[in-house]
Design a protein around this motif. Sequence first.
Motif, PDB file in Angstrom:
ATOM      1  N   VAL A  59     -25.158  30.713  15.969  1.00  0.00           N
ATOM      2  CA  VAL A  59     -26.613  30.562  15.894  1.00  0.00           C
ATOM      3  C   VAL A  59     -26.954  29.183  15.339  1.00  0.00           C
ATOM      4  O   VAL A  59     -26.467  28.809  14.270  1.00  0.00           O
ATOM      5  N   ARG A  60     -27.802  28.465  16.066  1.00  0.00           N
ATOM      6  CA  ARG A  60     -28.243  27.130  15.643  1.00  0.00           C
ATOM      7  C   ARG A  60     -29.741  26.981  15.905  1.00  0.00           C
ATOM      8  O   ARG A  60     -30.264  27.564  16.849  1.00  0.00           O
ATOM      9  N   PRO A  61     -30.435  26.167  15.108  1.00  0.00           N
ATOM     10  CA  PRO A  61     -31.857  25.903  15.364  1.00  0.00           C
ATOM     11  C   PRO A  61     -32.044  25.274  16.739  1.00  0.00           C
ATOM     12  O   PRO A  61     -31.259  24.419  17.149  1.00  0.00           O
ATOM     13  N   TRP A  62     -33.098  25.692  17.451  1.00  0.00           N
ATOM     14  CA  TRP A  62     -33.373  25.167  18.788  1.00  0.00           C
ATOM     15  C   TRP A  62     -34.727  24.477  18.826  1.00  0.00           C
ATOM     16  O   TRP A  62     -34.862  23.354  19.305  1.00  0.00           O
ATOM     17  N   ALA A  63     -35.758  25.146  18.342  1.00  0.00           N
ATOM     18  CA  ALA A  63     -37.113  24.572  18.393  1.00  0.00           C
ATOM     19  C   ALA A  63     -37.928  25.106  17.229  1.00  0.00           C
ATOM     20  O   ALA A  63     -37.647  26.177  16.691  1.00  0.00           O
ATOM     21  N   ARG A  64     -38.969  24.339  16.860  1.00  0.00           N
ATOM     22  CA  ARG A  64     -39.907  24.768  15.827  1.00  0.00           C
ATOM     23  C   ARG A  64     -41.306  24.607  16.385  1.00  0.00           C
ATOM     24  O   ARG A  64     -41.705  23.512  16.759  1.00  0.00           O
ATOM     25  N   LEU A  65     -42.050  25.713  16.462  1.00  0.00           N
ATOM     26  CA  LEU A  65     -43.417  25.693  16.949  1.00  0.00           C
ATOM     27  C   LEU A  65     -44.369  25.612  15.772  1.00  0.00           C
ATOM     28  O   LEU A  65     -44.030  26.007  14.664  1.00  0.00           O
ATOM     29  N   SER A  66     -45.584  25.131  16.006  1.00  0.00           N
ATOM     30  CA  SER A  66     -46.571  25.020  14.926  1.00  0.00           C
ATOM     31  C   SER A  66     -47.362  26.317  14.787  1.00  0.00           C
ATOM     32  O   SER A  66     -48.563  26.298  14.576  1.00  0.00           O
ATOM     33  N   SER A  67     -46.676  27.436  14.908  1.00  0.00           N
ATOM     34  CA  SER A  67     -47.277  28.761  14.796  1.00  0.00           C
ATOM     35  C   SER A  67     -46.535  29.553  13.740  1.00  0.00           C
ATOM     36  O   SER A  67     -45.429  29.206  13.349  1.00  0.00           O
ATOM     37  N   GLY A  68     -47.129  30.645  13.317  1.00  0.00           N
ATOM     38  CA  GLY A  68     -46.531  31.448  12.267  1.00  0.00           C
ATOM     39  C   GLY A  68     -45.311  32.235  12.690  1.00  0.00           C
ATOM     40  O   GLY A  68     -44.232  32.096  12.129  1.00  0.00           O
ATOM     41  N   GLN A  69     -45.442  33.072  13.714  1.00  0.00           N
ATOM     42  CA  GLN A  69     -44.361  33.945  14.140  1.00  0.00           C
ATOM     43  C   GLN A  69     -44.186  33.860  15.647  1.00  0.00           C
ATOM     44  O   GLN A  69     -45.165  33.802  16.387  1.00  0.00           O
ATOM     45  N   VAL A  70     -42.930  33.893  16.081  1.00  0.00           N
ATOM     46  CA  VAL A  70     -42.618  33.927  17.506  1.00  0.00           C
ATOM     47  C   VAL A  70     -42.385  35.393  17.850  1.00  0.00           C
ATOM     48  O   VAL A  70     -41.321  35.946  17.594  1.00  0.00           O
ATOM     49  N   ARG A 125     -44.047  26.760  25.925  1.00  0.00           N
ATOM     50  CA  ARG A 125     -42.845  26.582  26.762  1.00  0.00           C
ATOM     51  C   ARG A 125     -41.865  25.763  25.963  1.00  0.00           C
ATOM     52  O   ARG A 125     -42.233  24.731  25.379  1.00  0.00           O
ATOM     53  N   VAL A 126     -40.619  26.229  25.894  1.00  0.00           N
ATOM     54  CA  VAL A 126     -39.544  25.500  25.220  1.00  0.00           C
ATOM     55  C   VAL A 126     -38.494  25.156  26.267  1.00  0.00           C
ATOM     56  O   VAL A 126     -37.978  26.045  26.952  1.00  0.00           O
ATOM     57  N   SER A 127     -38.192  23.865  26.405  1.00  0.00           N
ATOM     58  CA  SER A 127     -37.207  23.417  27.393  1.00  0.00           C
ATOM     59  C   SER A 127     -35.793  23.630  26.861  1.00  0.00           C
ATOM     60  O   SER A 127     -35.594  23.931  25.683  1.00  0.00           O
ATOM     61  N   ALA A 128     -34.812  23.446  27.721  1.00  0.00           N
ATOM     62  CA  ALA A 128     -33.412  23.590  27.329  1.00  0.00           C
ATOM     63  C   ALA A 128     -33.044  22.652  26.187  1.00  0.00           C
ATOM     64  O   ALA A 128     -32.191  22.967  25.357  1.00  0.00           O
ATOM     65  N   LYS A 129     -33.686  21.499  26.108  1.00  0.00           N
ATOM     66  CA  LYS A 129     -33.405  20.527  25.049  1.00  0.00           C
ATOM     67  C   LYS A 129     -34.181  20.816  23.767  1.00  0.00           C
ATOM     68  O   LYS A 129     -34.017  20.123  22.776  1.00  0.00           O
TER      69      LYS A 129
END
Length: 82
Positions: free
Chosen positions: A31-42, A64-68
């Motif tokens: 498990v590794r960090p992938w993305a951080r959104l400016s929202s509270g909960q995904v 939308r979160v891309s592969a990168k």
Amino acid sequence: MVWSIAVLSDGSVALGGDRGRIDRWTAQGGVRPWARLSSGQVLCLAADGDGVVAGTGPDGSVWRVSAKGDTTRLARTGERYV
């Protein structure tokens, strides 16, 4: 805390959590960090090609979160939770 999970076409797994965090699990790297959104909960994830579409709360946005790990807000729904 994991609120949502999506299995991607390459066999990796996206994990949506608190503070807008989306992690990605792979057999090689764990498990590794992938993305951080400016929202509270995904709160929900759906596989979309090589990335994911994420619904969030309490701002009711769809991302939308891309592969990168690049993020783009697709919509603000006007609701609190998606």
